[in-house]
Design an enzyme around this catalytic site. Structure first.
Site, short mmCIF file in Angstrom:
data_model
loop_
_atom_site.label_atom_id
_atom_site.label_comp_id
_atom_site.label_asym_id
_atom_site.label_seq_id
_atom_site.Cartn_x
_atom_site.Cartn_y
_atom_site.Cartn_z
N ASP A 1 0.93 -1.20 0.02
CA ASP A 1 0.20 0.28 0.08
C ASP A 1 0.80 1.34 0.03
OD1 ASP A 1 -2.49 -1.63 0.28
OD2 ASP A 1 -1.58 -2.16 2.49
N HIS B 1 -5.00 -3.28 6.45
CA HIS B 1 -4.85 -3.29 5.07
C HIS B 1 -6.07 -3.81 4.53
CE1 HIS B 1 -3.14 -4.93 1.57
NE2 HIS B 1 -3.79 -6.05 1.64
#
Ligand SMILES: NC(=O)c1ccc[n+]([C@@H]2O[C@H](COP(=O)([O-])OP(=O)(O)OC[C@H]3O[C@@H](n4cnc5c(N)ncnc54)[C@H](O)[C@@H]3O)[C@@H](O)[C@H]2O)c1
Length: 446
Positions: free
Chosen positions: A258, A286
């Site tokens: 990410d 996440h």
């Protein structure tokens, strides 16, 4: 994993059971694989001087049939170990002139999966731990994937990596995790059609509880654990709760992919190459509640906001694009990101074993106890950290958090607390129920 394959399918009872697994009953066949392999591996008198054995199904069967503790000469056509890994060679002369490091023991679960298929070759080549770091790879699979694991081992064999000293495969985490210094927990059950998110938490909770117990029992006391299998934050929490003798600080869940995605989007918008982007934090889970932090990010050393000068884009488009990148990639390609995930696992490891560049930091989802930001304790939350390169890290204190950022951090925190309520009701108050109202699709989830 052994207990799954032995028919001990996860029960549909309360997810609370995720915290209280028992050591799996190993079927005679599984016991046979694991122990025959270890016998072949450890009885060899020249273990440290051998390119190690790969435990193959046929090879271990034969080893047991012959009741032979020793391996025979390669030239004589040995059949009790796997191909090239049977070859014995003497490194004494080379070792006198080279000062190689001690072999690092690295375990991977889900080793026959897509991410591992990229990652294993990076690890074996020296790209992650360094060109002077010999490595032993311990591959954990499920019984269903055991044959595929043999295929993976064959590919490693054919790659002739000089740094790759040992490869072993198995389905019992208590065997595979013995003395490991790094455990990369990638294997997880993907969400099947019609499966609720709470069911996914429950099934994976049991897998990670089991693996946490195994790490607690047999891994190196300073093992670093990186959980990749989704939902990775909560899986990491379950894992560390089941490993009470290991430092909770050593458990990470992967949010580096990410971070990399966020850096790429800022670079695109600013019209610079991505190596200009630093200080990029991903806060939280996440999942699509993750918070890519443009407030503290820097572009060529300057605050990202000063360079981009488009708060509407930063607050809306940037954030959404990063949160949904995994899902969009699946739509385009019909499969989840495996190569870039493997790259980001390598990045995450390197961030812990090399000193963080002056002034910069990296993101990792870690245990929140003692965090300086006021984030709820006892969850695994992505935050910014710095390392001296010794495998440890400290959380960064020189970050600015404004109202916008804090609101989003709290949303991701709420999601993680809801996940925790579902897998660990005993850790919550009586009136707190397992209720996952919003279904935030995980990046990388089908
Ligand atoms: N955190 C992240 O940034 C991120 C990014 C992408 C994917 N993921 C997650 O990583 C996981 C793996 O992805 P993949 O694409 O490699 O999946 P994959 O389906 O290709 O491979 C998973 C492998 O794990 C094995 N496995 C299942 N249960 C196991 C167990 N209990 N023990 C050992 N092995 C087991 C399966 O047999 C399979 O070989 C998924 O949960 C995915 O959602 C996370």
């Amino acid at each position: 994993m052994a207990f799954m394959a032995a028919g001990a399918a996860p029960s549909s009872s309360s997810a609370a059971s995720a915290l209280m697994p028992t050591r799996p009953e190993t079927s005679p066949l599984q016991f046979f694989h694991a122990h025959a392999a270890r016998r072949a591996l450890f009885r060899s008198p020249s273990r440290t001087r051998r390119s190690q054995l790969v435990c193959s199904l046929d090879a271990t069967k034969q080893a047991v049939q012959e009741q032979s503790p020793t391996v025979k000469g390669a030239a004589a056509g040995r059949t009790d170990c796997f191909g090239v890994f049977c070859t014995t060679y003497d490194l004494r002369e080379e070792e006198e002139t080279k000062s190689w490091k001690k072999v690092v023991n690295v375990a991977l679960s889900g080793a026959a999966g897509m991410i591992s298929n990229h990652l294993l070759f990076k690890l074996a080549s020296g790209e992650v731990f360094g060109p002077d770091q010999p490595i032993a790879l311990r591959l954990l699979g499920s019984e269903r994937s055991f044959q595929a694991l043999e295929g993976v081992a064959m590919e490693l064999e054919d790659s002739l990596y000089p740094l790759l000293r040992e490869v072993s495969i198995g389905i019992d985490p208590y065997e595979v995790f013995e003395d490991v210094e790094w455990a990369l927990l990638i294997g997880a059950k993907p969400r099947g059609p019609g499966m609720e998110r709470a069911d996914l938490l429950n099934i994976n909770g049991q897998i990670f509880a089991q693996q946490g117990k195994a790490l607690n029992a047999v891994a190196s006391r300073n093992v670093k654990v990186l959980v990749v299998g989704n939902p990775c934050n909560t899986n990491a929490l379950i894992c560390l709760k089941n490993a009470p003798d290991l430092p909770p600080k050593n458990f990470h869940a992967l949010t580096r992919l990410d971070e990399n995605r966020a850096k790429c989007q800022l670079a695109l918008k600013a019209g610079v190459f991505y190596d200009m982007i630093s200080n990029m934090t991903i806060w939280g889970n996440h999942s699509t509640t993750q918070v890519p932090d443009f407030l503290n990010a820097r572009i060529d050393g300057k605050p990202a906001r000063q360079v981009i000068r488009d708060d509407k884009w930063l607050m809306e488009e940037f954030t959404k694009t990063v949160q949904k990148r995994g899902g969009v990639l699946i739509q385009k390609w019909g499969r989840s990101s495996a190569a870039s995930t493997a790259v980001s696992i390598g990045d995450a490891i390197r961030s812990l074993i090399t000193p963080t560049p002056e002034g910069d930091w990296f993101s990792s989802a870690v245990y929140t106890n003692g965090n300086p930001y006021g984030i709820a304790e006892d969850i695994v939350f992505s935050m910014p950290g710095r390392s001296k390169g010794d495998g440890d890290y400290e959380l960064v204190t020189d970050v600015v958090i404004d109202g916008f950022l804090w609101d989003r951090i709290k949303k991701s925190e709420a999601e993680l607390l809801a996940e925790k309520r579902c897998v660990m009701p005993e850790c919550m108050q009586d009136d707190e129920l397992c209720e996952i109202t919003e279904d935030t699709m995980l990046p990388g989830e089908k």
